[in-house]
Write a protein that holds these residues in place. Structure first.
Motif: not given
Length: 359
Positions: A29-56
């Motif tokens: 889903a996160m990768t789908t959201i990033a690709v969609k962000a470009e399609e709608v004209g956004l400039d930036v996609f940023a991801t966090g960094e986590h090493h614990n649940e509930p994050f991936v």
């Protein structure tokens, strides 16, 4: 002015259905959201960094490399790169590699994260968090700018005649933002190097963000990088949009109430009043976002959080459509009309490369 979205990559049950997505579903889903962000004209996609649940998102460069292959213009960034628990040598190499793979479409945000146990997991002590951030970034800064580095410090083994590979694309290191919620030392660090400063701007009232950005601007000028209003500032924010404001409130309320970060706390109304969270119509999002300039000045990057708290993918993609169709055109026009000519744009690989060429 750059506009984009950031994700923290939480795997959270949908409170309206009780269903929790699998890790695989959330990553896809996160990768789908990033690709969609470009399609709608956004400039930036940023991801966090986590090493614990509930994050991936434990491996930002892996995710951003995949997104780079699926996009053409989107600038790839991080919402946190853990400068405290990652080896600066590995950061230097990983993000230089991502530069080459993406054609320069990468920058990153340094931060300490918000999970205390991550320090011992990676052999560090949380009580040294600020000194770690300062020392590790000092080394990273040199690794990207000096071909041969001799170095010794407190927190890692020394380096002798070391060269990180690959070298930054075109000899231009990725632009760095220093992200912080509450630490003046990080604002000072950003100012010292002339780097960008990114205020989280989600959990705290505007007065707090105003003080932190003001400190950064003052120190940016102190170190001779330009006037205070020429400092490079980014802001976070969270929105939920529907054509009708009451529909937005009614739909988002159960997600807010059960959110892993601010659930079971202040009411949606109180939180929206005291922080920049905006739940409402496109015009309300426009008005609130334009208002940020009143207390931080002209700034260069605005990132929105829109996929948090168990919101289903379909709803997030609808948020992106509303952002792209009804919000972004107005924000771009209004911010451009308000920005003085001497205030710089957000740095990109191209602008930094151009600036590095002797006149």
């Amino acid at each position: 002015m750059q506009f984009g979205i950031f994700t923290v990559g939480d795997v959270t049950p949908d409170p309206t259905t009780g269903r929790t997505p699998t890790e695989h579903e959330r990553i896809q889903a996160m990768t789908t959201i990033a690709v969609k962000a470009e399609e709608v004209g956004l400039d930036v996609f940023a991801t966090g960094e986590h090493h614990n649940e509930p994050f991936v998102p434990s491996s930002p460069t892996t995710m951003l490399g995949w997104i780079a292959a699926k996009t053409e213009k989107l600038l790839l960034s991080t919402a946190t790169t853990l400068i405290t628990t990652n080896d600066p040598v590995k950061i230097a190499e990983d993000y230089a590699m991502l530069q080459h793979l993406s054609g320069g479409r990468v920058d990153l945000m340094m931060g300490r994260g918000n999970t205390g146990p991550v320090y011992p997991w990676f052999g560090q002590d949380i009580r040294t968090g600020i000194p770690l951030a300062i020392e590790n970034y000092a080394l990273l800064h040199r690794l990207w700018r000096e071909r041969t580095v001799d170095w010794s410090g407190k927190f890692r083994t020394p380096l002798q005649s070391f060269t990180s590979t690959p070298r930054p694309l075109d000899g231009i290191p990725p632009f760095v933002w220093h992200g912080s919620i509450r630490s003046p030392e990080i604002a000072e660090q950003a100012a010292y190097y002339g780097d960008g400063y990114f205020a989280n701007h989600i959990f705290w009232p505007p007065s707090h963000t105003q003080r932190m950005v003001g400190l950064y601007r003052e120190r940016f000028a102190h170190y001779g990088h330009g006037d205070p209003d020429q400092a490079i500032v980014g802001l976070g924010g969270q929105v939920f949009i529907r054509p009708n404001s009451q529909d937005a409130v009614n739909e988002f309320r159960p997600y807010f109430d059960k959110a892993p970060v601010y659930g079971n706390g202040p009411s949606l109304e109180d939180f929206s009043r005291e922080t920049p969270l905006t739940v409402g119509s496109p015009q309300q999002v426009i008005d609130r976002t334009l208002g940020f300039r009143e207390y931080v000045g002209d700034y260069q990057r605005q990132l929105f959080l829109i996929d948090h708290a168990g919101l289903p993918l379909k709803t997030v993609l609808e948020q992106l459509d509303l952002l792209g169709e009804e919000v972004l055109p107005v924000l771009r026009r209004e911010f451009a009309s308000l920005k003085p000519a001497h205030v710089p744009e957000a740095p990109t690989h191209e602008s930094l490369r151009t600036a590095a060429v002797p006149a």
